[in-house]
Design an enzyme around this catalytic site. Structure first.
Site, short mmCIF file in Angstrom:
data_model
loop_
_atom_site.label_atom_id
_atom_site.label_comp_id
_atom_site.label_asym_id
_atom_site.label_seq_id
_atom_site.Cartn_x
_atom_site.Cartn_y
_atom_site.Cartn_z
N GLU A 130 0.86 -1.20 0.00
CA GLU A 130 0.00 0.00 0.00
C GLU A 130 0.89 1.24 0.00
O GLU A 130 2.09 1.14 0.28
CB GLU A 130 -0.88 -0.02 1.26
N GLY A 134 4.82 -1.33 2.90
CA GLY A 134 5.40 -2.26 1.93
C GLY A 134 6.10 -3.38 2.67
O GLY A 134 5.55 -4.46 2.88
N ILE A 160 1.19 -2.65 -7.99
CA ILE A 160 0.72 -4.03 -8.18
C ILE A 160 1.00 -4.52 -9.61
O ILE A 160 0.45 -4.00 -10.58
CB ILE A 160 -0.79 -4.15 -7.83
N THR A 161 1.87 -5.52 -9.69
CA THR A 161 2.23 -6.12 -10.98
C THR A 161 1.02 -6.83 -11.57
O THR A 161 0.28 -7.50 -10.84
CB THR A 161 3.39 -7.12 -10.77
N GLU A 246 7.96 -17.03 -3.55
CA GLU A 246 8.21 -15.79 -4.30
C GLU A 246 9.70 -15.44 -4.29
O GLU A 246 10.27 -15.04 -5.30
CB GLU A 246 7.38 -14.70 -3.62
N ARG A 272 35.48 -7.21 -29.32
CA ARG A 272 35.78 -5.78 -29.33
C ARG A 272 37.29 -5.55 -29.17
O ARG A 272 37.90 -6.05 -28.23
CB ARG A 272 35.03 -5.11 -28.18
N GLN A 340 29.75 -1.71 -17.89
CA GLN A 340 31.07 -1.07 -17.94
C GLN A 340 31.88 -1.61 -19.12
O GLN A 340 32.47 -0.87 -19.90
CB GLN A 340 31.81 -1.33 -16.62
N GLY A 344 30.40 2.52 -24.29
CA GLY A 344 29.28 3.40 -24.64
C GLY A 344 28.07 2.63 -25.13
O GLY A 344 26.92 3.01 -24.86
C1 LIG Z 1 7.88 -2.70 -10.06
C2 LIG Z 1 7.29 -3.15 -8.76
C3 LIG Z 1 6.43 -4.24 -8.72
C4 LIG Z 1 5.84 -4.62 -7.52
N1 LIG Z 1 4.90 -5.63 -7.53
C5 LIG Z 1 4.17 -5.85 -6.40
C6 LIG Z 1 3.03 -6.73 -6.42
O1 LIG Z 1 2.71 -7.34 -7.45
N2 LIG Z 1 2.31 -6.89 -5.28
C7 LIG Z 1 2.62 -6.25 -4.11
O2 LIG Z 1 1.93 -6.42 -3.12
N3 LIG Z 1 3.71 -5.43 -4.07
C8 LIG Z 1 4.47 -5.20 -5.16
N4 LIG Z 1 5.54 -4.34 -5.14
C9 LIG Z 1 5.91 -3.72 -3.87
C10 LIG Z 1 7.27 -4.15 -3.33
O3 LIG Z 1 7.24 -5.48 -2.89
C11 LIG Z 1 7.64 -3.14 -2.24
O4 LIG Z 1 7.98 -1.94 -2.92
C12 LIG Z 1 8.77 -3.62 -1.38
O5 LIG Z 1 8.34 -4.66 -0.54
C13 LIG Z 1 9.30 -2.48 -0.48
O6 LIG Z 1 8.25 -1.84 0.20
P1 LIG Z 1 8.17 -0.22 0.15
O7 LIG Z 1 8.28 0.21 -1.26
O8 LIG Z 1 6.98 0.19 0.91
O9 LIG Z 1 9.47 0.25 0.90
P2 LIG Z 1 9.61 0.51 2.49
O10 LIG Z 1 9.01 -0.59 3.26
O11 LIG Z 1 9.14 1.89 2.76
O12 LIG Z 1 11.18 0.45 2.65
C14 LIG Z 1 12.05 1.35 1.94
C15 LIG Z 1 13.45 0.83 2.08
O13 LIG Z 1 13.86 0.91 3.43
C16 LIG Z 1 14.67 -0.18 3.78
N5 LIG Z 1 14.04 -0.84 4.93
C17 LIG Z 1 12.72 -1.08 5.16
N6 LIG Z 1 12.54 -1.71 6.32
C18 LIG Z 1 13.77 -1.88 6.87
C19 LIG Z 1 14.26 -2.48 8.07
N7 LIG Z 1 13.43 -3.06 8.95
N8 LIG Z 1 15.60 -2.46 8.29
C20 LIG Z 1 16.45 -1.89 7.41
N9 LIG Z 1 16.04 -1.33 6.24
C21 LIG Z 1 14.73 -1.34 5.97
C22 LIG Z 1 14.78 -1.07 2.53
O14 LIG Z 1 15.98 -0.76 1.87
C23 LIG Z 1 13.61 -0.65 1.69
O15 LIG Z 1 13.86 -0.80 0.30
C24 LIG Z 1 6.17 -3.96 -6.32
C25 LIG Z 1 7.07 -2.90 -6.35
C26 LIG Z 1 7.60 -2.47 -7.55
C27 LIG Z 1 8.51 -1.26 -7.55
#
Ligand SMILES: Cc1cc2nc3c(=O)[nH]c(=O)nc-3n(C[C@H](O)[C@H](O)[C@H](O)COP(=O)(O)OP(=O)(O)OC[C@H]3O[C@@H](n4cnc5c(N)ncnc54)[C@H](O)[C@@H]3O)c2cc1C
Length: 381
Positions: A130, A134, A160-161, A246, A272, A340, A344
Protein backbone atom coordinates in the site's frame (compact mmCIF):
# COMPACT_ATOMS: atom_id res chain seq x y z
CA UNK A 1 23.28 -26.78 -20.62
CA UNK A 2 25.11 -27.59 -17.39
CA UNK A 3 24.50 -30.84 -15.55
CA UNK A 4 23.47 -30.59 -11.93
CA UNK A 5 22.71 -33.12 -9.22
CA UNK A 6 19.53 -31.22 -8.45
CA UNK A 7 17.82 -31.74 -11.81
CA UNK A 8 16.46 -34.88 -13.45
CA UNK A 9 15.63 -35.56 -17.08
CA UNK A 10 12.18 -34.01 -16.72
CA UNK A 11 13.70 -30.74 -15.48
CA UNK A 12 16.19 -30.75 -18.36
CA UNK A 13 13.43 -31.28 -20.93
CA UNK A 14 11.46 -28.45 -19.36
CA UNK A 15 14.50 -26.17 -19.58
CA UNK A 16 14.93 -26.97 -23.26
CA UNK A 17 11.24 -26.31 -23.96
CA UNK A 18 11.28 -22.92 -22.19
CA UNK A 19 14.56 -21.87 -23.76
CA UNK A 20 13.18 -22.62 -27.24
CA UNK A 21 9.99 -20.70 -26.46
CA UNK A 22 11.95 -17.69 -25.20
CA UNK A 23 14.22 -17.65 -28.25
CA UNK A 24 11.34 -18.04 -30.73
CA UNK A 25 8.65 -15.86 -29.17
CA UNK A 26 10.16 -13.51 -26.60
CA UNK A 27 13.53 -12.35 -27.91
CA UNK A 28 12.17 -11.17 -31.32
CA UNK A 29 9.09 -9.43 -29.83
CA UNK A 30 10.12 -8.21 -26.40
CA UNK A 31 11.06 -4.73 -27.70
CA UNK A 32 7.49 -4.18 -28.86
CA UNK A 33 6.08 -5.25 -25.49
CA UNK A 34 8.52 -2.89 -23.76
CA UNK A 35 7.21 0.03 -25.78
CA UNK A 36 3.58 -1.04 -25.19
CA UNK A 37 4.14 -1.26 -21.42
CA UNK A 38 2.87 -4.81 -21.10
CA UNK A 39 3.26 -8.39 -22.24
CA UNK A 40 0.25 -9.39 -24.37
CA UNK A 41 -2.22 -11.86 -22.99
CA UNK A 42 -1.72 -14.02 -26.09
CA UNK A 43 1.83 -14.78 -24.89
CA UNK A 44 0.54 -16.15 -21.60
CA UNK A 45 -2.00 -18.21 -23.49
CA UNK A 46 0.77 -19.68 -25.65
CA UNK A 47 2.66 -20.55 -22.49
CA UNK A 48 -0.52 -22.07 -21.09
CA UNK A 49 -0.80 -24.31 -24.15
CA UNK A 50 2.75 -25.50 -23.53
CA UNK A 51 1.83 -26.36 -19.94
CA UNK A 52 4.12 -23.70 -18.44
CA UNK A 53 1.58 -21.91 -16.25
CA UNK A 54 0.73 -24.80 -13.96
CA UNK A 55 4.04 -26.54 -13.39
CA UNK A 56 3.36 -27.27 -9.72
CA UNK A 57 -0.41 -27.47 -9.85
CA UNK A 58 -2.56 -30.63 -9.61
CA UNK A 59 -3.12 -32.57 -12.80
CA UNK A 60 -6.89 -32.55 -12.29
CA UNK A 61 -6.91 -28.81 -13.10
CA UNK A 62 -4.48 -29.16 -16.01
CA UNK A 63 -1.23 -28.76 -14.02
CA UNK A 64 1.97 -30.82 -14.29
CA UNK A 65 2.40 -31.66 -10.58
CA UNK A 66 6.16 -30.93 -10.65
CA UNK A 67 8.35 -29.60 -7.81
CA UNK A 68 10.07 -26.39 -6.64
CA UNK A 69 13.08 -27.11 -8.86
CA UNK A 70 10.82 -26.97 -11.93
CA UNK A 71 9.78 -23.49 -10.82
CA UNK A 72 13.45 -22.53 -10.55
CA UNK A 73 14.00 -23.73 -14.13
CA UNK A 74 11.08 -21.58 -15.31
CA UNK A 75 12.28 -18.46 -13.46
CA UNK A 76 15.92 -18.86 -14.53
CA UNK A 77 15.02 -19.36 -18.18
CA UNK A 78 12.57 -16.44 -18.23
CA UNK A 79 15.29 -14.32 -16.59
CA UNK A 80 17.62 -15.30 -19.44
CA UNK A 81 15.20 -13.75 -21.94
CA UNK A 82 16.79 -10.33 -21.13
CA UNK A 83 13.25 -8.92 -20.75
CA UNK A 84 12.68 -8.71 -16.99
CA UNK A 85 9.23 -7.19 -17.51
CA UNK A 86 8.06 -10.20 -19.50
CA UNK A 87 9.57 -12.57 -16.91
CA UNK A 88 7.86 -10.90 -13.96
CA UNK A 89 4.50 -10.75 -15.76
CA UNK A 90 4.52 -14.53 -16.00
CA UNK A 91 6.13 -15.25 -12.63
CA UNK A 92 3.72 -13.09 -10.65
CA UNK A 93 0.89 -15.03 -12.26
CA UNK A 94 2.39 -18.50 -11.77
CA UNK A 95 4.33 -18.12 -8.54
CA UNK A 96 3.33 -15.08 -6.53
CA UNK A 97 -0.42 -14.61 -7.01
CA UNK A 98 -2.05 -17.93 -7.96
CA UNK A 99 -0.26 -19.98 -5.23
CA UNK A 100 -2.55 -18.21 -2.75
CA UNK A 101 -5.47 -20.06 -4.34
CA UNK A 102 -3.75 -23.42 -4.58
CA UNK A 103 -2.58 -23.29 -0.98
CA UNK A 104 -5.78 -22.06 0.63
CA UNK A 105 -8.68 -22.22 -1.83
CA UNK A 106 -11.77 -24.33 -1.15
CA UNK A 107 -13.24 -26.76 -3.70
CA UNK A 108 -15.61 -24.16 -5.16
CA UNK A 109 -12.84 -21.57 -5.58
CA UNK A 110 -10.36 -24.06 -7.02
CA UNK A 111 -12.83 -25.40 -9.58
CA UNK A 112 -13.97 -21.94 -10.56
CA UNK A 113 -10.55 -20.38 -11.12
CA UNK A 114 -7.78 -22.96 -11.47
CA UNK A 115 -8.42 -24.17 -15.05
CA UNK A 116 -8.33 -20.60 -16.43
CA UNK A 117 -5.18 -19.78 -14.46
CA UNK A 118 -3.39 -22.77 -15.96
CA UNK A 119 -4.50 -22.09 -19.56
CA UNK A 120 -3.65 -18.39 -19.27
CA UNK A 121 -7.25 -17.28 -19.86
CA UNK A 122 -7.38 -15.82 -16.35
CA UNK A 123 -4.47 -13.58 -15.36
CA UNK A 124 -3.78 -13.05 -11.66
CA UNK A 125 -2.21 -10.37 -9.46
CA UNK A 126 -1.42 -10.16 -5.75
CA UNK A 127 -2.15 -6.93 -3.93
CA UNK A 128 -0.45 -6.54 -0.56
CA UNK A 129 1.66 -3.34 -0.76
CA UNK A 130 0.00 0.00 0.00
CA UNK A 131 1.12 3.61 -0.23
CA UNK A 132 1.98 3.52 3.51
CA UNK A 133 3.03 -0.12 3.98
CA UNK A 134 5.40 -2.26 1.93
CA UNK A 135 8.08 -4.11 3.88
CA UNK A 136 5.91 -3.85 6.98
CA UNK A 137 3.03 -6.04 5.80
CA UNK A 138 1.32 -5.96 9.21
CA UNK A 139 0.93 -2.19 8.78
CA UNK A 140 -1.55 -2.35 5.87
CA UNK A 141 -4.65 -0.17 6.23
CA UNK A 142 -7.09 -1.50 3.63
CA UNK A 143 -10.00 -2.75 5.72
CA UNK A 144 -12.87 -5.14 5.14
CA UNK A 145 -16.05 -4.95 7.19
CA UNK A 146 -18.80 -7.53 7.25
CA UNK A 147 -22.20 -6.53 5.88
CA UNK A 148 -24.67 -9.41 5.60
CA UNK A 149 -23.23 -12.03 3.27
CA UNK A 150 -20.64 -9.60 1.85
CA UNK A 151 -17.41 -7.97 2.96
CA UNK A 152 -16.98 -4.29 2.15
CA UNK A 153 -13.45 -3.24 1.17
CA UNK A 154 -12.08 0.29 1.52
CA UNK A 155 -8.50 1.41 0.94
CA UNK A 156 -5.83 1.31 -1.74
CA UNK A 157 -2.90 -0.72 -3.03
CA UNK A 158 0.32 0.39 -4.69
CA UNK A 159 2.83 -1.01 -7.23
CA UNK A 160 0.72 -4.03 -8.18
CA UNK A 161 2.23 -6.12 -10.98
CA UNK A 162 -0.35 -7.18 -13.61
CA UNK A 163 -2.54 -4.58 -11.87
CA UNK A 164 -4.03 -3.25 -15.10
CA UNK A 165 -4.47 -6.48 -17.01
CA UNK A 166 -5.31 -9.07 -14.39
CA UNK A 167 -8.75 -10.67 -14.16
CA UNK A 168 -8.42 -11.99 -10.61
CA UNK A 169 -6.71 -10.26 -7.66
CA UNK A 170 -5.61 -11.69 -4.33
CA UNK A 171 -6.16 -8.75 -2.00
CA UNK A 172 -4.94 -8.47 1.60
CA UNK A 173 -7.18 -6.48 3.97
CA UNK A 174 -7.55 -6.00 7.70
CA UNK A 175 -10.63 -7.75 9.02
CA UNK A 176 -9.89 -7.42 12.73
CA UNK A 177 -8.12 -4.24 13.58
CA UNK A 178 -8.24 -4.95 17.29
CA UNK A 179 -6.73 -8.47 17.13
CA UNK A 180 -4.04 -8.95 19.78
CA UNK A 181 -0.84 -10.75 18.73
CA UNK A 182 -2.15 -11.18 15.18
CA UNK A 183 -2.17 -8.67 12.36
CA UNK A 184 -5.83 -9.63 11.67
CA UNK A 185 -5.34 -9.80 7.91
CA UNK A 186 -7.54 -11.80 5.52
CA UNK A 187 -7.03 -12.55 1.82
CA UNK A 188 -9.90 -11.92 -0.60
CA UNK A 189 -10.43 -13.09 -4.16
CA UNK A 190 -11.52 -10.08 -6.15
CA UNK A 191 -12.70 -10.24 -9.75
CA UNK A 192 -12.12 -7.33 -12.10
CA UNK A 193 -15.37 -5.44 -12.67
CA UNK A 194 -16.61 -5.83 -9.09
CA UNK A 195 -18.45 -2.55 -8.29
CA UNK A 196 -16.26 -0.25 -6.16
CA UNK A 197 -13.01 -1.83 -7.41
CA UNK A 198 -11.02 0.85 -9.23
CA UNK A 199 -7.98 -0.02 -11.32
CA UNK A 200 -5.77 3.06 -11.52
CA UNK A 201 -3.31 4.13 -14.16
CA UNK A 202 -0.27 2.08 -15.18
CA UNK A 203 2.73 3.56 -13.34
CA UNK A 204 5.82 4.57 -15.31
CA UNK A 205 8.92 2.77 -14.10
CA UNK A 206 12.70 2.77 -14.41
CA UNK A 207 12.68 -0.79 -15.76
CA UNK A 208 10.41 -3.81 -16.26
CA UNK A 209 8.69 -1.86 -19.04
CA UNK A 210 6.97 -4.93 -20.50
CA UNK A 211 5.21 -5.46 -17.16
CA UNK A 212 2.25 -3.34 -16.11
CA UNK A 213 2.27 -1.98 -12.55
CA UNK A 214 -0.79 -0.25 -11.13
CA UNK A 215 -2.39 1.47 -8.24
CA UNK A 216 -5.71 -0.07 -7.08
CA UNK A 217 -8.50 1.44 -4.97
CA UNK A 218 -11.50 0.00 -3.14
CA UNK A 219 -14.45 2.30 -2.57
CA UNK A 220 -17.13 0.40 -0.65
CA UNK A 221 -16.24 -2.58 -2.83
CA UNK A 222 -18.58 -5.46 -1.98
CA UNK A 223 -17.01 -8.91 -2.08
CA UNK A 224 -19.25 -11.95 -1.62
CA UNK A 225 -18.46 -14.13 1.38
CA UNK A 226 -17.60 -17.10 -0.87
CA UNK A 227 -14.59 -15.10 -2.08
CA UNK A 228 -12.87 -15.11 1.32
CA UNK A 229 -9.71 -17.17 0.97
CA UNK A 230 -9.10 -19.56 3.84
CA UNK A 231 -10.23 -18.51 7.31
CA UNK A 232 -10.75 -14.95 8.48
CA UNK A 233 -7.54 -13.64 10.05
CA UNK A 234 -5.22 -16.21 8.37
CA UNK A 235 -4.00 -13.88 5.62
CA UNK A 236 -0.79 -12.70 7.26
CA UNK A 237 0.45 -16.28 7.66
CA UNK A 238 -0.54 -17.11 4.07
CA UNK A 239 1.40 -14.10 2.78
CA UNK A 240 4.49 -15.02 4.81
CA UNK A 241 4.26 -18.61 3.63
CA UNK A 242 3.90 -17.63 -0.03
CA UNK A 243 6.81 -15.21 0.29
CA UNK A 244 9.13 -18.23 0.47
CA UNK A 245 8.22 -19.37 -3.03
CA UNK A 246 8.21 -15.79 -4.30
CA UNK A 247 11.74 -15.24 -3.03
CA UNK A 248 13.15 -18.43 -4.52
CA UNK A 249 11.60 -17.42 -7.84
CA UNK A 250 12.93 -13.85 -7.72
CA UNK A 251 16.38 -15.21 -6.84
CA UNK A 252 16.29 -17.64 -9.77
CA UNK A 253 15.07 -14.93 -12.15
CA UNK A 254 17.94 -12.67 -11.04
CA UNK A 255 20.40 -15.50 -11.61
CA UNK A 256 19.07 -16.11 -15.12
CA UNK A 257 19.53 -12.42 -15.86
CA UNK A 258 23.06 -12.39 -14.44
CA UNK A 259 24.08 -15.49 -16.38
CA UNK A 260 22.76 -14.15 -19.66
CA UNK A 261 24.38 -10.75 -19.09
CA UNK A 262 27.74 -12.42 -18.52
CA UNK A 263 27.34 -14.52 -21.68
CA UNK A 264 26.52 -11.40 -23.72
CA UNK A 265 29.50 -9.59 -22.21
CA UNK A 266 31.92 -12.46 -22.80
CA UNK A 267 30.88 -12.48 -26.47
CA UNK A 268 31.32 -8.74 -26.65
CA UNK A 269 34.76 -8.47 -25.01
CA UNK A 270 36.09 -11.37 -27.08
CA UNK A 271 35.33 -9.41 -30.26
CA UNK A 272 35.78 -5.78 -29.33
CA UNK A 273 39.29 -4.54 -30.06
CA UNK A 274 41.22 -1.81 -28.25
CA UNK A 275 44.95 -1.12 -27.80
CA UNK A 276 46.03 -3.77 -30.29
CA UNK A 277 43.96 -6.69 -29.02
CA UNK A 278 40.53 -7.78 -27.87
CA UNK A 279 39.23 -6.55 -24.51
CA UNK A 280 39.28 -10.12 -23.21
CA UNK A 281 43.09 -10.04 -23.51
CA UNK A 282 43.17 -7.42 -20.73
CA UNK A 283 43.78 -9.22 -17.48
CA UNK A 284 41.71 -6.73 -15.46
CA UNK A 285 38.65 -7.46 -17.60
CA UNK A 286 38.88 -11.24 -17.78
CA UNK A 287 39.61 -11.50 -14.05
CA UNK A 288 36.63 -9.32 -13.09
CA UNK A 289 34.33 -11.36 -15.33
CA UNK A 290 35.76 -14.60 -13.95
CA UNK A 291 35.08 -13.36 -10.42
CA UNK A 292 31.47 -12.59 -11.33
CA UNK A 293 31.10 -15.99 -13.04
CA UNK A 294 32.22 -17.62 -9.78
CA UNK A 295 29.74 -15.57 -7.77
CA UNK A 296 26.87 -16.42 -10.11
CA UNK A 297 27.78 -20.09 -9.87
CA UNK A 298 27.74 -19.81 -6.05
CA UNK A 299 24.33 -18.13 -6.25
CA UNK A 300 23.04 -20.92 -8.48
CA UNK A 301 24.09 -23.64 -6.08
CA UNK A 302 22.55 -21.76 -3.14
CA UNK A 303 19.29 -21.27 -5.03
CA UNK A 304 19.11 -24.89 -6.20
CA UNK A 305 19.85 -26.07 -2.67
CA UNK A 306 17.13 -23.87 -1.14
CA UNK A 307 14.66 -25.07 -3.78
CA UNK A 308 15.62 -28.67 -3.04
CA UNK A 309 15.06 -28.13 0.72
CA UNK A 310 11.69 -26.60 -0.12
CA UNK A 311 10.80 -29.54 -2.37
CA UNK A 312 11.58 -31.92 0.53
CA UNK A 313 9.20 -29.95 2.74
CA UNK A 314 12.05 -28.85 5.02
CA UNK A 315 12.22 -25.52 6.83
CA UNK A 316 14.36 -23.25 4.67
CA UNK A 317 13.40 -19.68 5.56
CA UNK A 318 17.04 -18.85 6.33
CA UNK A 319 18.33 -20.27 3.05
CA UNK A 320 15.53 -18.68 1.01
CA UNK A 321 16.25 -15.30 2.61
CA UNK A 322 19.90 -15.78 1.68
CA UNK A 323 18.91 -16.52 -1.91
CA UNK A 324 16.87 -13.32 -2.19
CA UNK A 325 19.45 -11.13 -0.44
CA UNK A 326 22.44 -12.56 -2.32
CA UNK A 327 20.96 -12.82 -5.83
CA UNK A 328 19.14 -9.46 -5.64
CA UNK A 329 22.41 -7.67 -4.93
CA UNK A 330 24.53 -9.89 -7.20
CA UNK A 331 22.50 -9.23 -10.35
CA UNK A 332 23.11 -5.51 -9.85
CA UNK A 333 26.84 -6.00 -9.30
CA UNK A 334 27.08 -8.21 -12.40
CA UNK A 335 25.09 -5.82 -14.57
CA UNK A 336 27.24 -2.88 -13.45
CA UNK A 337 30.36 -4.64 -14.72
CA UNK A 338 28.67 -5.92 -17.88
CA UNK A 339 27.59 -2.39 -18.75
CA UNK A 340 31.07 -1.07 -17.94
CA UNK A 341 32.75 -3.53 -20.33
CA UNK A 342 30.23 -2.81 -23.09
CA UNK A 343 31.50 0.77 -23.02
CA UNK A 344 29.28 3.40 -24.64
CA UNK A 345 27.19 0.72 -26.34
CA UNK A 346 26.03 -0.47 -22.91
CA UNK A 347 24.44 2.93 -22.35
CA UNK A 348 22.46 2.89 -25.59
CA UNK A 349 18.83 1.81 -25.59
CA UNK A 350 19.29 -0.77 -28.36
CA UNK A 351 21.72 -2.85 -26.30
CA UNK A 352 20.17 -5.58 -24.15
CA UNK A 353 22.57 -4.68 -21.35
CA UNK A 354 21.15 -1.18 -20.97
CA UNK A 355 17.67 -2.63 -20.41
CA UNK A 356 18.98 -5.33 -18.11
CA UNK A 357 20.73 -2.75 -15.90
CA UNK A 358 17.41 -0.92 -15.44
CA UNK A 359 15.49 -4.15 -14.90
CA UNK A 360 17.94 -5.41 -12.26
CA UNK A 361 17.54 -2.57 -9.77
CA UNK A 362 14.18 -3.69 -8.41
CA UNK A 363 15.57 -7.14 -7.56
CA UNK A 364 17.16 -5.74 -4.39
CA UNK A 365 13.94 -3.91 -3.40
CA UNK A 366 10.76 -5.79 -4.43
CA UNK A 367 9.44 -8.96 -2.81
CA UNK A 368 11.50 -8.38 0.33
CA UNK A 369 14.23 -5.74 0.26
CA UNK A 370 17.78 -6.92 0.97
CA UNK A 371 17.72 -5.42 4.48
CA UNK A 372 14.51 -7.28 5.33
CA UNK A 373 16.06 -10.54 4.10
CA UNK A 374 19.18 -9.95 6.20
CA UNK A 375 16.96 -9.48 9.26
CA UNK A 376 15.30 -12.84 8.51
CA UNK A 377 18.72 -14.48 8.38
CA UNK A 378 19.88 -12.71 11.56
CA UNK A 379 16.83 -13.98 13.47
CA UNK A 380 17.87 -17.55 12.65
CA UNK A 381 21.58 -17.55 13.47
C1 LIG B 1 7.88 -2.70 -10.06
C2 LIG B 1 7.29 -3.15 -8.76
C3 LIG B 1 6.43 -4.24 -8.72
C4 LIG B 1 5.84 -4.62 -7.52
N1 LIG B 1 4.90 -5.63 -7.53
C5 LIG B 1 4.17 -5.85 -6.40
C6 LIG B 1 3.03 -6.73 -6.42
O1 LIG B 1 2.71 -7.34 -7.45
N2 LIG B 1 2.31 -6.89 -5.28
C7 LIG B 1 2.62 -6.25 -4.11
O2 LIG B 1 1.93 -6.42 -3.12
N3 LIG B 1 3.71 -5.43 -4.07
C8 LIG B 1 4.47 -5.20 -5.16
N4 LIG B 1 5.54 -4.34 -5.14
C9 LIG B 1 5.91 -3.72 -3.87
C10 LIG B 1 7.27 -4.15 -3.33
O3 LIG B 1 7.24 -5.48 -2.89
C11 LIG B 1 7.64 -3.14 -2.24
O4 LIG B 1 7.98 -1.94 -2.92
C12 LIG B 1 8.77 -3.62 -1.38
O5 LIG B 1 8.34 -4.66 -0.54
C13 LIG B 1 9.30 -2.48 -0.48
O6 LIG B 1 8.25 -1.84 0.20
P1 LIG B 1 8.17 -0.22 0.15
O7 LIG B 1 8.28 0.21 -1.26
O8 LIG B 1 6.98 0.19 0.91
O9 LIG B 1 9.47 0.25 0.90
P2 LIG B 1 9.61 0.51 2.49
O10 LIG B 1 9.01 -0.59 3.26
O11 LIG B 1 9.14 1.89 2.76
O12 LIG B 1 11.18 0.45 2.65
C14 LIG B 1 12.05 1.35 1.94
C15 LIG B 1 13.45 0.83 2.08
O13 LIG B 1 13.86 0.91 3.43
C16 LIG B 1 14.67 -0.18 3.78
N5 LIG B 1 14.04 -0.84 4.93
C17 LIG B 1 12.72 -1.08 5.16
N6 LIG B 1 12.54 -1.71 6.32
C18 LIG B 1 13.77 -1.88 6.87
C19 LIG B 1 14.26 -2.48 8.07
N7 LIG B 1 13.43 -3.06 8.95
N8 LIG B 1 15.60 -2.46 8.29
C20 LIG B 1 16.45 -1.89 7.41
N9 LIG B 1 16.04 -1.33 6.24
C21 LIG B 1 14.73 -1.34 5.97
C22 LIG B 1 14.78 -1.07 2.53
O14 LIG B 1 15.98 -0.76 1.87
C23 LIG B 1 13.61 -0.65 1.69
O15 LIG B 1 13.86 -0.80 0.30
C24 LIG B 1 6.17 -3.96 -6.32
C25 LIG B 1 7.07 -2.90 -6.35
C26 LIG B 1 7.60 -2.47 -7.55
C27 LIG B 1 8.51 -1.26 -7.55
Amino acid sequence: MQKSIYFNEEHDMLRTLIRKFVEAKVVPNGHVWESEGMTPRSVLKQMGKLGLLGLRYPEKYGGANLDTLATVVLAEELGRSTFGGFAITVLVHTDMASPHLVNAGNKYQLERYMPGIITGDLITAVAVTEPDAGSDVAGIRTRATKDGDHWVLNGSKMYITNGVHADLYFVAAKTDRGAKGSPGITMFLLEKGTPGFIVGRALEKMGWHSSDTAELAFDNCRVPEENVLDEIGRGFYAIMNNFQNERIVLGAQALGEAQKALELTLNYVKQREAFGGVLWAKQAIRQRLSQRLAEVEAGRQLTYHAAWLDAQGMDCVKEVSMVKAYCGELVNKVLYDCQQFHGGFGYIRESAIERMVRDARIQAIGGGATEIMLEEIAKRV
